[in-house]
Design a protein around this motif. Structure first.
Motif, PDB file in Angstrom:
ATOM      1  N   THR A  27      -9.453   1.539  10.490  1.00 36.48           N
ATOM      2  CA  THR A  27      -8.955   2.477   9.265  1.00 36.48           C
ATOM      3  C   THR A  27      -7.763   2.768   9.560  1.00 36.48           C
ATOM      4  O   THR A  27      -7.493   3.134  11.045  1.00 36.48           O
ATOM      5  N   LEU A  28      -6.213   2.221   8.717  1.00 42.09           N
ATOM      6  CA  LEU A  28      -5.019   3.366   9.290  1.00 42.09           C
ATOM      7  C   LEU A  28      -5.056   4.436   8.134  1.00 42.09           C
ATOM      8  O   LEU A  28      -5.081   4.288   6.995  1.00 42.09           O
ATOM      9  N   CYS A  29      -4.952   5.629   9.098  1.00 45.67           N
ATOM     10  CA  CYS A  29      -4.666   6.947   8.254  1.00 45.67           C
ATOM     11  C   CYS A  29      -2.487   7.557   8.088  1.00 45.67           C
ATOM     12  O   CYS A  29      -2.625   7.291   9.040  1.00 45.67           O
ATOM     13  N   ILE A  30      -2.651   7.446   7.125  1.00 49.12           N
ATOM     14  CA  ILE A  30      -1.127   7.754   6.619  1.00 49.12           C
ATOM     15  C   ILE A  30      -1.133   9.055   6.316  1.00 49.12           C
ATOM     16  O   ILE A  30      -1.362   9.482   5.432  1.00 49.12           O
ATOM     17  N   VAL A  31      -0.553   9.439   7.039  1.00 42.07           N
ATOM     18  CA  VAL A  31      -0.319  11.403   6.984  1.00 42.07           C
ATOM     19  C   VAL A  31       0.947  11.981   6.673  1.00 42.07           C
ATOM     20  O   VAL A  31       2.010  11.866   7.323  1.00 42.07           O
ATOM     21  N   GLY A  32       0.463  13.080   6.213  1.00 41.87           N
ATOM     22  CA  GLY A  32       2.459  13.642   6.239  1.00 41.87           C
ATOM     23  C   GLY A  32       1.885  14.575   4.734  1.00 41.87           C
ATOM     24  O   GLY A  32       1.371  14.763   4.208  1.00 41.87           O
ATOM     25  N   GLU A  33       2.577  15.768   5.227  1.00 44.58           N
ATOM     26  CA  GLU A  33       2.428  16.803   3.614  1.00 44.58           C
ATOM     27  C   GLU A  33       3.237  16.066   2.677  1.00 44.58           C
ATOM     28  O   GLU A  33       3.499  15.829   2.397  1.00 44.58           O
ATOM     29  N   SER A  34       3.190  16.717   1.182  1.00 45.48           N
ATOM     30  CA  SER A  34       3.018  16.655   0.393  1.00 45.48           C
ATOM     31  C   SER A  34       4.679  15.999   0.078  1.00 45.48           C
ATOM     32  O   SER A  34       5.422  16.909   0.592  1.00 45.48           O
ATOM     33  N   GLY A  35       4.719  15.090  -1.334  1.00 40.91           N
ATOM     34  CA  GLY A  35       6.412  14.687  -1.124  1.00 40.91           C
ATOM     35  C   GLY A  35       6.569  13.497   0.548  1.00 40.91           C
ATOM     36  O   GLY A  35       7.972  13.385  -0.123  1.00 40.91           O
ATOM     37  N   CYS A  36       5.840  13.440   1.213  1.00 50.45           N
ATOM     38  CA  CYS A  36       6.435  12.522   2.297  1.00 50.45           C
ATOM     39  C   CYS A  36       6.614  11.029   1.831  1.00 50.45           C
ATOM     40  O   CYS A  36       6.777  10.051   2.610  1.00 50.45           O
ATOM     41  N   GLY A  37       6.093  10.594   0.839  1.00 50.84           N
ATOM     42  CA  GLY A  37       5.722   9.552   0.168  1.00 50.84           C
ATOM     43  C   GLY A  37       4.801   8.265   0.495  1.00 50.84           C
ATOM     44  O   GLY A  37       4.446   7.124   0.249  1.00 50.84           O
ATOM     45  N   LYS A  38       3.472   9.488   0.947  1.00 54.22           N
ATOM     46  CA  LYS A  38       2.405   8.787   0.595  1.00 54.22           C
ATOM     47  C   LYS A  38       1.266   7.685  -0.101  1.00 54.22           C
ATOM     48  O   LYS A  38       1.398   6.255  -0.023  1.00 54.22           O
ATOM     49  N   SER A  39       1.705   8.332  -1.221  1.00 56.31           N
ATOM     50  CA  SER A  39       1.337   8.509  -2.318  1.00 56.31           C
ATOM     51  C   SER A  39       1.679   7.085  -3.318  1.00 56.31           C
ATOM     52  O   SER A  39       1.554   5.887  -3.437  1.00 56.31           O
ATOM     53  N   LEU A  40       3.443   7.000  -2.949  1.00 59.88           N
ATOM     54  CA  LEU A  40       3.864   5.745  -3.787  1.00 59.88           C
ATOM     55  C   LEU A  40       3.544   4.524  -3.405  1.00 59.88           C
ATOM     56  O   LEU A  40       3.754   3.975  -3.362  1.00 59.88           O
ATOM     57  N   THR A  41       3.507   4.701  -1.563  1.00 57.38           N
ATOM     58  CA  THR A  41       2.915   3.908  -0.464  1.00 57.38           C
ATOM     59  C   THR A  41       2.167   2.575  -1.530  1.00 57.38           C
ATOM     60  O   THR A  41       2.452   1.688  -1.453  1.00 57.38           O
ATOM     61  N   SER A  42       0.865   3.601  -1.569  1.00 60.25           N
ATOM     62  CA  SER A  42      -0.380   2.727  -1.980  1.00 60.25           C
ATOM     63  C   SER A  42       0.345   2.498  -3.492  1.00 60.25           C
ATOM     64  O   SER A  42      -0.446   1.027  -3.621  1.00 60.25           O
ATOM     65  N   LEU A  43       1.041   3.137  -4.348  1.00 59.18           N
ATOM     66  CA  LEU A  43       1.296   2.611  -5.614  1.00 59.18           C
ATOM     67  C   LEU A  43       1.490   1.425  -5.681  1.00 59.18           C
ATOM     68  O   LEU A  43       1.863   0.265  -5.907  1.00 59.18           O
ATOM     69  N   ALA A  44       2.749   1.159  -4.207  1.00 60.31           N
ATOM     70  CA  ALA A  44       3.437  -0.164  -3.779  1.00 60.31           C
ATOM     71  C   ALA A  44       2.899  -0.928  -4.133  1.00 60.31           C
ATOM     72  O   ALA A  44       3.453  -2.663  -3.949  1.00 60.31           O
ATOM     73  N   ILE A  45       2.148  -0.885  -2.817  1.00 67.83           N
ATOM     74  CA  ILE A  45       1.133  -1.892  -2.427  1.00 67.83           C
ATOM     75  C   ILE A  45      -0.192  -2.504  -3.269  1.00 67.83           C
ATOM     76  O   ILE A  45       0.596  -3.449  -3.803  1.00 67.83           O
ATOM     77  N   MET A  46      -0.085  -1.806  -4.438  1.00 67.59           N
ATOM     78  CA  MET A  46      -0.978  -2.302  -5.272  1.00 67.59           C
ATOM     79  C   MET A  46      -0.336  -2.208  -6.886  1.00 67.59           C
ATOM     80  O   MET A  46      -1.029  -2.778  -7.511  1.00 67.59           O
ATOM     81  N   GLY A  47       0.909  -2.484  -6.395  1.00 65.21           N
ATOM     82  CA  GLY A  47       1.341  -2.841  -7.636  1.00 65.21           C
ATOM     83  C   GLY A  47       1.883  -1.609  -9.203  1.00 65.21           C
ATOM     84  O   GLY A  47       1.893  -2.789 -10.465  1.00 65.21           O
TER      85      GLY A  47
END
Length: 337
Positions: A38-58
């Protein structure tokens, strides 16, 4: 690709044209995920976490531009896959659990139809086999009277039940990788704990890799093997979970950890720490440490520093001008771990 590694990403960037110029929400991050990890990507809102996941999923917006030096999934380069081929990967070999199940499930279709659709699309078996798989997984994720739930619509289920349906949907085709984007945000504390426990159990049973995106360090401490702390689109610290929590090196990581209570140490009524200021604007040309305007240790050189991490060993690294001896000395003088 190393043995057991499911996903390897190097220098992932996402750029989005906006009216004011070019927005850079993800700025050259990299990581790997292995089976059962399990890799946890952590950070406050707006840091790019969700966009990172969407980039992987295309699943990025059409105007977004994704680049990477490497994006290998199960030994295959997925950077330039066409939409049809990428659609075969999504839901099949890799799945995503979104943070708000009520907006992720289609209100016009029954739970059974939505679960079966995933199986029929990617596995190709008949509808009876898809229904049996759906019932099996609904039972596996803790939904009672699973067979009768197939005829229900999303609005007939509670928030916790809908999130369990989303988890079952993600597992319909036996994926190698699960990406969970803040899967407990909309749930109360008791249900959050149940969902996290469920995810951990399922991961051990099916030996999947998991990327868990969250802003809650309490969640990270319970489930993560590795932690990646993001700030302003970049990784500022990464390493094994226990190491990062016991010896945080970057000022932002230290600030985040001060924001959470420590059982047995934080006194009732005691004021928790905070990270003052706001996330900087990521439009246009960016240089230096983006945390410098919020950092108590900022110096003139921070405005021109290069993004070269300092490696501490055992995979622990941080991006800051301060030397390890300086940080560790301050911690020792303050009497903190």
């Amino acid at each position: 690709m190393a043995s057991g590694v499911i996903l390897e990403v190097e220098n992932l960037r996402v750029d989005i044209p906006v009216a004011a110029g070019m927005l850079h929400p993800v700025r050259g991050i990299g990581f790997s995920v292995s089976r059962g990890e399990t890799l946890c990507i952590v950070g406050e809102s707006g840091c790019g976490k969700s966009l990172t996941s969407l980039a992987i999923m295309g699943l990025l917006p059409k105007t977004a531009q994704r680049t990477a030096d490497r994006m290998d999934f199960l030994g295959r380069d997925i950077r330039h896959l066409g939409e049809r081929e990428m659609a075969r990967q999504r839901g099949g070999s890799m799945s995503m659990i979104f943070q708000e199940p009520m907006t992720s499930l289609n209100p016009s279709y029954t739970i059974g139809n939505q679960l079966a659709e995933v199986h029929l699309r990617h596995v190709g078996q008949n509808r009876t086999a898809a229904r049996d798989r759906a019932v099996f997984l609904l039972e596996k994720v803790g939904i009672s009277a699973a067979a009768s739930r197939l005829g229900q619509y999303p609005h007939q289920l509670s928030g916790g039940q809908r999130q369990r349906v989303m988890i079952a949907m993600a597992l319909m085709c036996g994926p190698e990788l699960i990406i969970a984007d803040e899967p407990t945000t909309a749930l109360d504390v008791t249900i959050q704990a149940q969902i996290l426990h469920l995810l951990a159990e399922l991961q051990r049973e099916f030996q999947m890799g998991m990327i868990l995106i969250t802003h809650d360090l309490g969640i990270v401490a319970r489930v993560a093997d590795k932690v990646q702390v993001m700030y302003a689109g970049k990784t500022v610290e990464e390493g094994p979970c226990e190491t990062v929590f016991d010896a945080p090196m970057h000022p932002y990581t230290q600030g985040l950890l001060r924001c959470i209570p420590i059982p047995g140490l934080t006194r009732r009524g005691e004021r928790l720490g905070s990270v003052p200021g706001i996330v900087p604007n990521l439009v246009g040309t960016l240089s230096g440490c983006m945390f410098r305007n919020r950092c108590d240790h900022a110096r003139d050189a921070c405005a021109n520093m290069r993004d070269e991490p300092t490696h501490m060993g055992d995979g622990h690294a941080y991006t800051c001008l301060r030397a390890p001896e300086e940080i560790l000395g301050e911690r020792q003088a303050a009497g903190t771990p």
